[in-house]
Design an enzyme around this catalytic site. Structure first.
Site, PDB file in Angstrom:
ATOM      1  CB  ALA A 289      -0.589  -0.146   1.277  1.00  0.00           C
TER       2      ALA A 289
ATOM      3  CB  CYS B  44      -2.516  -6.151   6.799  1.00  0.00           C
ATOM      4  SG  CYS B  44      -2.340  -4.274   7.207  1.00  0.00           S
TER       5      CYS B  44
ATOM      6  CE  LYS C 196       2.164 -10.676   1.453  1.00  0.00           C
ATOM      7  NZ  LYS C 196       1.968  -9.578   2.515  1.00  0.00           N
TER       8      LYS C 196
ATOM      9  CG  ASN D  32       6.864 -11.869   1.553  1.00  0.00           C
ATOM     10  OD1 ASN D  32       6.034 -11.472   2.480  1.00  0.00           O
ATOM     11  ND2 ASN D  32       7.350 -10.937   0.813  1.00  0.00           N
TER      12      ASN D  32
HETATM   13  C1  LIG Z   1       4.760   0.268   2.845  1.00  0.00           C
HETATM   14  C2  LIG Z   1       4.409  -1.491   2.606  1.00  0.00           C
HETATM   15  C3  LIG Z   1       3.081  -1.687   2.357  1.00  0.00           C
HETATM   16  C4  LIG Z   1       2.343  -2.925   2.322  1.00  0.00           C
HETATM   17  N1  LIG Z   1       1.331  -3.153   1.954  1.00  0.00           N
HETATM   18  C5  LIG Z   1       0.811  -4.460   2.173  1.00  0.00           C
HETATM   19  C6  LIG Z   1      -0.562  -4.855   1.525  1.00  0.00           C
HETATM   20  O1  LIG Z   1      -1.192  -3.776   1.101  1.00  0.00           O
HETATM   21  N2  LIG Z   1      -0.894  -5.863   1.275  1.00  0.00           N
HETATM   22  C7  LIG Z   1      -0.202  -7.022   1.837  1.00  0.00           C
HETATM   23  O2  LIG Z   1      -0.770  -8.070   1.752  1.00  0.00           O
HETATM   24  N3  LIG Z   1       1.069  -6.794   2.492  1.00  0.00           N
HETATM   25  C8  LIG Z   1       1.689  -5.389   2.499  1.00  0.00           C
HETATM   26  N4  LIG Z   1       2.852  -5.384   2.774  1.00  0.00           N
HETATM   27  C9  LIG Z   1       3.770  -6.279   3.207  1.00  0.00           C
HETATM   28  C10 LIG Z   1       4.586  -6.923   2.084  1.00  0.00           C
HETATM   29  O3  LIG Z   1       3.634  -7.395   1.109  1.00  0.00           O
HETATM   30  C11 LIG Z   1       5.507  -8.010   2.452  1.00  0.00           C
HETATM   31  O4  LIG Z   1       4.768  -8.994   3.029  1.00  0.00           O
HETATM   32  C12 LIG Z   1       6.352  -7.636   3.579  1.00  0.00           C
HETATM   33  O5  LIG Z   1       7.116  -6.117   3.383  1.00  0.00           O
HETATM   34  C13 LIG Z   1       7.712  -8.255   3.588  1.00  0.00           C
HETATM   35  O6  LIG Z   1       8.348  -8.605   2.686  1.00  0.00           O
HETATM   36  P1  LIG Z   1       9.720  -8.031   2.374  1.00  0.00           P
HETATM   37  O7  LIG Z   1      10.645  -8.384   3.685  1.00  0.00           O
HETATM   38  O8  LIG Z   1      10.221  -8.573   0.893  1.00  0.00           O
HETATM   39  O9  LIG Z   1       9.636  -6.424   2.179  1.00  0.00           O
HETATM   40  C14 LIG Z   1       3.286  -3.890   2.992  1.00  0.00           C
HETATM   41  C15 LIG Z   1       4.554  -3.750   3.216  1.00  0.00           C
HETATM   42  C16 LIG Z   1       5.101  -2.375   3.332  1.00  0.00           C
HETATM   43  C17 LIG Z   1       6.660  -2.400   3.695  1.00  0.00           C
END
Ligand SMILES: Cc1cc2nc3c(=O)[nH]c(=O)nc-3n(C[C@H](O)[C@H](O)[C@H](O)COP(=O)(O)O)c2cc1C
Length: 318
Positions: A15, A98, A137, A198
């Protein structure tokens, strides 16, 4: 679900970051599958322009998924049906991960991991409402060490969900500590639908390691794409056993200018000059003279000034 077997590189839903423009940039840089920012199932009832905006995407983004959040089975079933008819995405994802207070206080996102009956009802309603594949997710649980991921993954599979993404942290961990990749391996062993791993992939090597250690079908990258959509081409090269060359300064500049221009085309100059600033600050991180660039970016009010600043990187690095 075959798309996750064919395209093992997924851009995480984020987001405020992974909007249609950034998704297109990541797609051109090698991402296989992209997902919308989370969209409120309750918000869909009112069809506000902000909500409908979140559903728009470019055909080049396919395979593209829309992610919904909420806590009411019938609202989520109705929202999934609306999304299927209105946007025709390739899949519809439920957000059960989330950690944000605003979402969990209404029992959505990772709060669903506290209530398996509700989780099951929601997924059953969504699967029943649409012919589009439904995915989910999840995080590993609500509280650290009380892991429910395997149990919830099995419930999801039983509801007819076609793929499961796991971010192996609890809600209480937020983004602290390390993602517990071993949990991805456990979920992979427990279900037959594709599992997308992830969490904490920062480099191409990390991506290969997650695929190897967890045996997952695909990997999803989030924060490491900030200012670095090229991580996908690096992982792609590494998967083919080729050395993953970082992009040249000229290639980087071209991508960034394309990102700005695409933003202007999609949302207009005013919004572009505001929204692109955070992306540009990320792109410039670590570049010699980054502080100066950031300062110039934040003072720029016009798109042409932003583009001039980007092009001046060539001069500084050269
Ligand atoms: C700014 C931001 C916004 C996110 N928005 C969502 C979202 O809308 N839906 C969701 O399932 N996860 C959301 N996440 C989580 C990510 O999809 C992901 O699961 C998380 O960042 C871990 O992965 P990474 O270590 O590769 O960043 C968000 C993460 C961040 C940092």
């Amino acid at each position: 679900m075959d798309i996750f077997k064919k395209n093992s590189l997924v851009l995480a839903p984020m987001a405020g970051v992974a909007d249609t423009v950034f998704r297109q940039v990541c797609k051109s840089s090698g991402a296989g599958i992209v997902v919308s920012e989370m969209v409120s199932a309750e918000g869909i009832k009112y069809k506000s322009s902000n909500t409908l905006d979140l559903l728009s995407f470019d055909e080049s983004e396919r395979p593209f998924g829309v992610q919904l959040f909420g806590a009411d089975p019938s609202s989520l079933g109705d929202a999934a049906k609306f999304v299927q008819d209105y946007a025709q995405p390739d899949f519809i994802d439920l957000n059960a991960g989330c950690p944000v207070q605003k979402v969990v206080k209404k029992n959505g996102g990772s709060a669903l991991l506290r209530d398996k009956v509700l989780f099951e009802k929601i997924l059953t309603a969504m699967v029943k409402a649409v012919s589009t594949p439904v995915t989910v997710k999840i995080r590993s649980g609500w509280v650290k060490d009380e892991w429910v991921d395997v149990e919830f993954a099995k419930i999801a599979q039983g509801c007819g969900v076609r793929a499961i993404t796991l971010h192996p942290r609890s809600r209480s961990m937020g983004f602290s500590g390390k993602a517990l990749w071993q949990r991805i391996a456990e979920v992979k062993q427990a279900v037959s639908v594709p599992v997308i791993g992830n969490g904490d992939i920062c480099t191409a090597d990390d991506a290969l390691q997650m695929l190897r250690v967890c045996g997952c079908d695909a990997i999803m990258i989030g924060r490491a794409t900030y200012g670095n959509p090229w991580i996908f081409s690096e992982v792609k090269a590494a998967l083919c056993g080729q050395p993953s060359e970082p992009p040249s300064v000229a290639e980087k500049t071209a991508t960034i200018v394309n990102h700005i221009n695409l933003y202007v085309e999609t949302h207009g100059e005013d919004r572009a000059s505001k929204e692109m600033k955070k992306h540009l600050a990320w792109y410039f991180k670590g570049v010699p003279g980054a502080a100066l660039f950031r300062d110039r970016i934040f003072r720029s009010e016009k798109i042409e000034h932003l583009i001039e600043t980007v092009n001046s990187i060539n001069t500084v690095k050269g």
